[in-house]
Scaffold this active site. Structure first.
Site, PDB file in Angstrom:
ATOM      1  N   LEU A 141       0.797  -1.106  -0.081  1.00 19.60           N
ATOM      2  CA  LEU A 141       0.131   0.189  -0.004  1.00 19.60           C
ATOM      3  C   LEU A 141       0.870   1.142  -0.037  1.00 19.60           C
ATOM      4  O   LEU A 141       1.898   1.253   0.765  1.00 19.60           O
ATOM      5  CB  LEU A 141      -0.929  -0.062   1.280  1.00 19.60           C
ATOM      6  CG  LEU A 141      -2.015  -1.124   1.372  1.00 19.60           C
ATOM      7  CD1 LEU A 141      -2.828  -0.885   2.833  1.00 19.60           C
ATOM      8  CD2 LEU A 141      -2.895  -1.247   0.237  1.00 19.60           C
ATOM      9  N   ASP A 142       0.511   2.362  -0.780  1.00 21.79           N
ATOM     10  CA  ASP A 142       1.191   3.436  -0.537  1.00 21.79           C
ATOM     11  C   ASP A 142       1.210   3.930   0.697  1.00 21.79           C
ATOM     12  O   ASP A 142       0.491   3.666   1.777  1.00 21.79           O
ATOM     13  CB  ASP A 142       0.343   4.665  -1.333  1.00 21.79           C
ATOM     14  CG  ASP A 142       0.434   4.563  -2.987  1.00 21.79           C
ATOM     15  OD1 ASP A 142       1.131   3.567  -3.327  1.00 21.79           O
ATOM     16  OD2 ASP A 142      -0.295   5.085  -3.699  1.00 21.79           O
ATOM     17  N   GLN A 143       2.368   4.660   1.138  1.00 24.42           N
ATOM     18  CA  GLN A 143       2.644   5.218   2.456  1.00 24.42           C
ATOM     19  C   GLN A 143       1.450   6.163   2.906  1.00 24.42           C
ATOM     20  O   GLN A 143       1.085   5.619   4.003  1.00 24.42           O
ATOM     21  CB  GLN A 143       3.892   6.220   2.472  1.00 24.42           C
ATOM     22  CG  GLN A 143       3.926   6.664   3.849  1.00 24.42           C
ATOM     23  CD  GLN A 143       5.431   7.465   3.994  1.00 24.42           C
ATOM     24  OE1 GLN A 143       6.153   7.752   2.830  1.00 24.42           O
ATOM     25  NE2 GLN A 143       5.916   7.878   5.018  1.00 24.42           N
TER      26      GLN A 143
END
Length: 238
Positions: A76-78
């Site tokens: 997942l993106d940060q």
């Protein structure tokens, strides 16, 4: 199986904790068995280490401090929160990676976007964004739509509700492909960037929320070892 107390099917010697439920700093453990882990990642935490000493704290490092054999399967993106799956051991990592590659893993996200997004004309309410994505090399890590050189990228979307006072729309999203930043780039291309998106939204839309309002809310897959269908849900908090 909705998110609830973690199942304590842990092999002896692999758990470092002060109670029956292992504690992973800042991360909710929803399920653990000898093959895999299901976790709820908070927004702002990297999935894997980045470059530099200040980017070593991440989901994989925190989980591996408790489960040394845990390996990343997807990211997942940060700025994105929600459900993520980790394998225990290289063989299970390969098996789960194949499940993602063959699209046997179902993921659903919720997001709040800017503006009034009209519902799709489809009888089930689902629309499709089919726009190829490529790295914007002069401005990486940003991604852009490129119909000539981009990789095929598809996202299903459905309007959940509208907030007329805030001029926003709550949407459900199902990525068919898994390109980096895909949901964020596709919604921007649709003309409705996600609130709080510091990478793809105009300043006013960025400032409309304290974080990126994108959350991985549903995760469904077949357990590679047992063959059991597993389903998890996580509330977004926004």
């Amino acid at each position: 199986m909705k998110a609830g107390p973690p199942q304590n099917n842990y092999p002896a010697g692999n758990v470092v904790a002060t109670s029956l439920t292992p504690v992973i700093a800042g991360v909710k453990l929803l399920h653990a068995d000898e093959s895999l882990l299901v976790l709820d990642k908070p927004a702002g935490l990297l999935s894997v280490p980045g470059r530099g000493e200040d980017k070593q704290d991440c989901l994989s490092a925190r989980v591996q401090a408790v489960f040394p054999d845990a390996l990343i399967v997807h990211r997942l993106d940060q700025a994105t929160s929600g459900l993520t799956l980790m394998a225990r051991g290289a063989a299970m990592q390969r098996a789960l990676s194949r499940s993602f590659e063959t699209r046997e893993v179902s993921k659903r996200y919720v997001a709040v976007v800017s503006g009034h997004l009209p519902p799709s004309d489809d009888e089930n309410g689902w629309g499709l964004i089919d726009l190829p994505i490529i790295v914007d090399w002069p401005n990486r890590p940003l991604r852009i739509i490129n119909t000539e050189r981009g990789k095929p990228s598809q996202t299903r979307w459905r309007v959940h509700s509208h907030d007329a006072a805030a001029n926003t729309t709550r949407v459900e999203l199902e990525p068919i492909t898994g390109r980096s930043h895909q949901l964020r780039v596709h919604l921007k291309a649709l003309g409705h960037p996600i609130l709080g998106d510091a990478m793809y939204a105009p300043e006013a839309v960025q400032a409309a929320a304290p974080r990126l309002l994108l959350h991985a809310a549903v995760l469904r897959f077949t357990h590679p070892a047992s063959g059991v269908t597993m389903s998890f849900e996580s509330k977004s908090g926004f």
